[in-house]
Scaffold this motif. Structure first.
Motif, PDB file in Angstrom:
ATOM      1  N   ALA A  63      -6.880 -12.744   6.789  1.00  0.00           N
ATOM      2  CA  ALA A  63      -7.468 -11.443   7.113  1.00  0.00           C
ATOM      3  C   ALA A  63      -7.197 -10.419   6.018  1.00  0.00           C
ATOM      4  CB  ALA A  63      -6.926 -10.941   8.450  1.00  0.00           C
ATOM      5  N   ALA A  64      -6.051 -10.530   5.344  1.00  0.00           N
ATOM      6  CA  ALA A  64      -5.721  -9.586   4.274  1.00  0.00           C
ATOM      7  C   ALA A  64      -6.614  -9.808   3.061  1.00  0.00           C
ATOM      8  CB  ALA A  64      -4.252  -9.720   3.881  1.00  0.00           C
ATOM      9  N   VAL A  65      -7.039 -11.043   2.829  1.00  0.00           N
ATOM     10  CA  VAL A  65      -7.978 -11.311   1.737  1.00  0.00           C
ATOM     11  C   VAL A  65      -9.282 -10.572   1.993  1.00  0.00           C
ATOM     12  CG1 VAL A  65      -9.315 -13.075   0.533  1.00  0.00           C
ATOM     13  CG2 VAL A  65      -6.951 -13.555   1.212  1.00  0.00           C
TER      14      VAL A  65
ATOM     15  N   SER B  52      -5.139  -5.170  -4.344  1.00  0.00           N
ATOM     16  CA  SER B  52      -5.754  -4.661  -3.114  1.00  0.00           C
ATOM     17  C   SER B  52      -5.499  -5.599  -1.938  1.00  0.00           C
ATOM     18  CB  SER B  52      -7.259  -4.463  -3.330  1.00  0.00           C
ATOM     19  OG  SER B  52      -7.871  -3.888  -2.200  1.00  0.00           O
ATOM     20  N   ILE B  53      -5.581  -6.895  -2.194  1.00  0.00           N
ATOM     21  CA  ILE B  53      -5.312  -7.891  -1.144  1.00  0.00           C
ATOM     22  C   ILE B  53      -3.849  -7.849  -0.723  1.00  0.00           C
ATOM     23  CG2 ILE B  53      -5.188 -10.372  -0.666  1.00  0.00           C
ATOM     24  CD1 ILE B  53      -7.638 -10.677  -2.573  1.00  0.00           C
ATOM     25  N   LEU B  54      -2.946  -7.763  -1.692  1.00  0.00           N
ATOM     26  CA  LEU B  54      -1.509  -7.718  -1.381  1.00  0.00           C
ATOM     27  C   LEU B  54      -1.173  -6.461  -0.568  1.00  0.00           C
ATOM     28  CD1 LEU B  54      -0.148  -8.859  -4.860  1.00  0.00           C
ATOM     29  CD2 LEU B  54      -0.153 -10.214  -2.755  1.00  0.00           C
ATOM     30  N   ARG B  55      -1.795  -5.322  -0.933  1.00  0.00           N
ATOM     31  CA  ARG B  55      -1.567  -4.092  -0.170  1.00  0.00           C
ATOM     32  C   ARG B  55      -2.098  -4.233   1.254  1.00  0.00           C
ATOM     33  NH1 ARG B  55      -2.474  -1.467  -5.238  1.00  0.00           N
ATOM     34  NH2 ARG B  55      -4.735  -1.447  -4.874  1.00  0.00           N
TER      35      ARG B  55
ATOM     36  N   LEU C  51       2.208  -5.396   1.699  1.00  0.00           N
ATOM     37  CA  LEU C  51       3.229  -5.616   0.669  1.00  0.00           C
ATOM     38  C   LEU C  51       3.283  -4.450  -0.306  1.00  0.00           C
ATOM     39  CD1 LEU C  51       2.299  -9.337   0.050  1.00  0.00           C
ATOM     40  CD2 LEU C  51       4.463  -8.549   1.029  1.00  0.00           C
ATOM     41  N   ARG C  52       4.468  -4.143  -0.783  1.00  0.00           N
ATOM     42  CA  ARG C  52       4.645  -3.131  -1.827  1.00  0.00           C
ATOM     43  C   ARG C  52       4.318  -3.792  -3.164  1.00  0.00           C
ATOM     44  NH1 ARG C  52      10.786  -1.689  -0.749  1.00  0.00           N
ATOM     45  NH2 ARG C  52      10.750  -3.982  -0.752  1.00  0.00           N
ATOM     46  N   THR C  53       3.297  -3.302  -3.831  1.00  0.00           N
ATOM     47  CA  THR C  53       2.840  -3.969  -5.050  1.00  0.00           C
ATOM     48  C   THR C  53       2.238  -2.950  -6.004  1.00  0.00           C
ATOM     49  OG1 THR C  53       1.581  -5.872  -5.883  1.00  0.00           O
ATOM     50  CG2 THR C  53       0.486  -4.482  -4.237  1.00  0.00           C
ATOM     51  N   ALA C  54       1.923  -3.405  -7.205  1.00  0.00           N
ATOM     52  CA  ALA C  54       1.209  -2.578  -8.188  1.00  0.00           C
ATOM     53  C   ALA C  54       0.497  -3.507  -9.151  1.00  0.00           C
ATOM     54  CB  ALA C  54       2.178  -1.671  -8.954  1.00  0.00           C
ATOM     55  N   ALA C  55      -0.631  -3.046  -9.684  1.00  0.00           N
ATOM     56  CA  ALA C  55      -1.310  -3.732 -10.786  1.00  0.00           C
ATOM     57  C   ALA C  55      -0.647  -3.272 -12.077  1.00  0.00           C
ATOM     58  CB  ALA C  55      -2.794  -3.391 -10.779  1.00  0.00           C
ATOM     59  N   VAL C  56      -0.084  -4.205 -12.829  1.00  0.00           N
ATOM     60  CA  VAL C  56       0.732  -3.855 -13.997  1.00  0.00           C
ATOM     61  C   VAL C  56       0.357  -4.731 -15.179  1.00  0.00           C
ATOM     62  CG1 VAL C  56       2.663  -3.109 -12.558  1.00  0.00           C
ATOM     63  CG2 VAL C  56       2.580  -5.465 -13.346  1.00  0.00           C
TER      64      VAL C  56
END
Length: 468
Positions: free
Chosen positions: A310-312, A132-135, A139-144
């Motif tokens: 701020a993203a955190v 969620s923070i990376l998004r 950033l393009r991300t996924a929990a994997v």
């Protein structure tokens, strides 16, 4: 596309969540694939038929014998290292990988780096917070890994990622010798899965593998010295830093909490004197102590990757916890009812109980070899009453008699699914306004329910019947 597997004879150990995708990927890469599986139930036969239609050989009900000519075994993570198949592989000099190892080796050029999380408890929540923070940082991300998108799909699919948030179990790490993360965290260490690993030392060593070869940060729990010890023992890249997280005020190279604010004294200029505000405790949902620790660990990994403060904050605000993790179900007659069915071991239950001042505790199930004295002794002062359910409830009753003899206990001598309604009714009788009735079983669920989700659903339904 990798040509490493062209013509190789690869044995995939186990069907199921990881085995079927591994077999398909390897077959697509030109390997000669044989799948071996202990069981031959209806689900296994259906999976076997699907793979055989592709040209994969499947051997059901015989997973102990090493297929002749095997060059490599790719195993499901839960298979114990002591299985005869692996003994035979060792004698024949055949390497054994897990699906995580296979995924790591199949990453293409310029592959997304991995931010990895392990620990006895809190992995899934922390990884989902991290994603969620990376998004929130764009950033393009996924929990994997253990959750969400499978790692094999993530590294072989068409979707491109900037960075991956990866949950790894001790089983997966055991079978992933060449994994090298950008940064990694061990959230905590407590006895769990010792029947699989054989000892606490072996369990800790497998957890510690997540730090091997880290590039930027090894994140550890200041309150759990064993996690810091694993950092000290790890062989990391030059310049990789040890970063602590704490619920107290942080020292330099740590993240922590000051006056209700999550602060960073690790990824700031002049960390001896400066700190960066990241978010408020109120931004963490729910703001229970162990969940704040999860948020700090996620923040540390995100900051190690260069995410702005701020993203955190925005990522934590956007995060919604999974069901059955300290989930507030309802208030009835001034009493809060909280579902933490995911607390399937004593360490998780300890964290859950610590979040509330006065608790009527619903506990019990399959103990998996656990003992309860330390848990009960630590929680005794918070307990208004206890309702016990499940096959191994006597173990908890005995610990309560030793360490909290004044606490009223209701022992429900039944293991049918309807027992939950009676348990909630008994808990209501014991509770007073301002109390929390907490389902934090400290045990697995399979004696009474299909899984912890069904157990939590039964609790929530019983609570709704109270308020009807």
């Amino acid at each position: 596309m990798s040509t490493e597997f062209q013509g190789k004879h690869v044995t995939v150990a186990g069907l199921g969540v990881s085995g079927v995708p591994a077999a398909k990927v390897l077959h697509g890469l030109g390997a000669r694939v044989t799948v071996v599986n202990d069981g031959a139930d209806e689900r296994a036969r259906a999976q076997a038929a699907e793979l055989e239609a592709l040209g994969v050989t499947v051997r059901l009900g015989d997973a102990d014998t090493l297929p002749e000519g095997t060059d490599l075994i790719v195993t499901a993570p839960g298979w114990k290292p002591t299985k005869p198949l692996f003994t035979a592989a060792a004698e024949a000099g055949v390497p054994v990988w897990g699906d995580v190892e296979l995924a790591w080796r199949l990453r293409g050029e310029n592959a997304a780096p991995w931010l990895a999380v392990t620990g006895t408890n809190g992995k899934t929540t922390t990884v989902r917070m991290l994603a969620s923070i990376l998004r929130a940082a764009g950033l393009r991300t996924a929990a994997v890994g253990n959750i969400g998108v499978s790692l094999l799909d993530a590294v072989t699919g068409e979707q491109e990622y900037d960075v991956l948030a990866v949950e790894l179990s001790s089983y997966q790490l055991h079978w992933a010798p060449s994994l090298r993360a950008h940064s990694a965290a061990v959230l905590n260490l407590a006895p769990d899965h010792l029947d699989w690993h054989g000892s606490m030392d072996a369990y800790a060593a497998d957890k510690g593998r997540v730090y091997e070869g880290n590039q930027v940060a090894c994140v550890y729990n200041v309150a759990d010295k064993a996690t810091e010890d694993l950092v000290r023992e790890a062989d990391v890249e030059e310049g990789c830093r040890a970063i602590g997280f704490t619920l107290g005020a942080p020292a330099p190279s740590q993240l922590g909490v000051v006056d209700g604010i999550l602060v960073d004294r690790a990824f700031v200029e002049n960390r001896q004197k400066n700190a960066q505000e990241l978010a408020e405790v109120a931004d963490v949902n729910p703001p229970a102590p162990h969940n704040i620790a999860n948020a700090l660990a996620a923040a540390a990994l995100a900051r190690a990757y260069g995410v702005p403060a701020a993203a955190v904050r925005d990522g934590l605000r956007a995060f919604t916890p999974d069901a059955h993790r300290i989930a507030h179900v309802a208030d009835v007659d001034g009493v809060a009812y909280v579902d933490d069915s995911k607390a399937t071991n004593t360490h998780a239950a300890e964290a859950s109980l610590a979040a509330y001042g006065s608790v009527v505790w619903i506990a019990g199930g399959l103990a998996k070899g656990a003992t309860f004295d330390e848990l009960v002794a630590g929680a005794a002062g918070r307990l208004r009453g206890v309702v016990l359910i499940g096959a191994d409830r006597a173990l908890i009753a005995e610990a309560l008699a030793r360490h909290a003899p004044e606490v009223p206990v209701v022992d429900l001598d039944r293991t049918d699914t309807g027992a939950m309604l009676q348990a909630v009714q008994e808990a209501r009788r014991l509770a007073r306004p301002g109390d929390t009735v907490l389902l934090a079983p400290a045990c697995a669920s399979m004696d009474m329910f299909a899984n912890y989700n069904q157990r939590g659903d039964a609790f929530a339904q019983a609570v709704r019947e109270l308020g009807a």
